[in-house]
Design an enzyme around this catalytic site. Sequence first.
Site, short mmCIF file in Angstrom:
data_model
loop_
_atom_site.label_atom_id
_atom_site.label_comp_id
_atom_site.label_asym_id
_atom_site.label_seq_id
_atom_site.Cartn_x
_atom_site.Cartn_y
_atom_site.Cartn_z
N ASP A 18 -1.29 -19.69 -18.78
CA ASP A 18 -0.24 -18.88 -18.09
C ASP A 18 -0.58 -19.32 -16.64
O ASP A 18 0.07 -19.02 -15.29
CB ASP A 18 -0.37 -17.04 -18.49
N TYR A 27 -8.83 -14.25 -31.49
CA TYR A 27 -7.03 -14.04 -32.03
C TYR A 27 -6.90 -13.71 -33.40
O TYR A 27 -6.09 -12.95 -34.44
CB TYR A 27 -6.34 -14.88 -30.89
N ASP A 86 -4.74 -19.60 -23.81
CA ASP A 86 -3.83 -18.60 -23.22
C ASP A 86 -3.78 -17.44 -21.88
O ASP A 86 -3.04 -17.94 -21.22
CB ASP A 86 -3.81 -17.24 -24.23
N ASP A 117 -14.76 -18.57 -15.86
CA ASP A 117 -14.42 -17.88 -13.96
C ASP A 117 -14.16 -18.10 -13.22
O ASP A 117 -13.51 -18.19 -12.68
CB ASP A 117 -15.90 -16.44 -14.54
N LYS A 131 -18.07 -20.46 -22.00
CA LYS A 131 -18.70 -19.17 -21.54
C LYS A 131 -20.10 -19.03 -22.26
O LYS A 131 -20.33 -18.38 -22.68
CB LYS A 131 -17.86 -17.72 -21.27
#
Length: 358
Positions: free
Chosen positions: A251, A142, A247, A223, A191
Amino acid sequence: MKYKIGLLKGDGIGPEIVDSAVRVLEEIGKKYGHVFEFTPYAIGGYAIDNYGEPLPKETVEGCLASDSVLLGAVGGPKWDNLSGNCRPEKALLGIREKMGLFTNLRPAKLYPALKSDSPLREDIVEKGFDIMIVRELTGGIYFGERGTREGKYGYEAYDTEAYSLMEIERIAKVAFETAKVRRGKLTSIDKANVLETSRLWRKTVHEMAKDYPEVECSDMLVDNAAMQLVRNPSQFDVIVTSNMFGDILSDEASQITGSIGMLPSASLGETKRGLYEPIHGSAPDIAGKNIANPIATILSAAMMLLYSFSLKEESDCIVNAVDKVLYAGWRTADIAHGENPLSTDEMTDKIIEEIQKI
Ligand code: NAD
């Protein structure tokens, strides 16, 4: 003790829910002999309307001069057509950056009294879950280099992710310390089978784990983590992960609790001063009606007492009061399923009554 708290009420239901949290903090102050001094500062759409910008200089200065800051929410349809830099939401990234907040703590706890609100299968929620997600907040993709260019297949856009050793170490330290005072289990999510940043992340976490023998530390690919969160959320205690993975996963974790009006969050930096806010938005559809659920903001205030002021007993008092009110069956409209819901003020009154009894 005296504590200076900056209030960023913002837009929509922001002022209503922040006022509820202020009433609860005042009650805690009375009960335990603390003085909380509240100063409101403009942010978001309200600041655009009154000061011409979403994050006025006075707001930043006021927050930096406070011992901690409580935020409601920003944004709404009135400001939806403004361009990027002038939008209310821009103030959120701005204030986090100015306050140097690199950690985001997001608890996702299933309240036994609200099990039926979770979208998960009954046999999964039966086991319950109480997860703390520690998300890196100021680095990664980001904040990396980005742009557009001519690439192998013509015009393309790109974003890049970089994580320094320092950034990984400081967020991992928060996560290990958090796991130490919870159930002693840390899952680091990355990852590493694909990303170089993840490989440095994993190596660093492994090195640091040697200093925390009391914490059981393991890795999980992102994942798999997305899947495990809905398959068996009770396996997690503390999760630490990068900005983008955090992020998305936070959620997902909030949704499986079934009640976003209940979930608080804390953003922290090097100092004790933090920014505490509910995870939900400004809910313009119910603003001004005195029906919003104030619990996420009240629990955000409880997190402030714990993380910024080290007032554990006072913080626990709020959390226990909320638990008791829910056990007694009191509900605001979002979690009441139509059965005589309480207003925002009435729910706040109930929590205050419980605080007085504890
Ligand atoms: P939202 O979280 O505001 O609302 C989603 C739904 O949940 C709505 O139906 C709303 O009524 C309900 N809801 C949310 N909080 C509630 C509460 N405390 N009690 C009862 N019901 C509640 O998300 P949205 O509708 O996508 O966004 C609305 C505005 O909020 C947008 O302008 C968005 O940009 C902004 N937003 C701000 C923040 C923030 O300030 N941190 C975060 C997310 C969204």
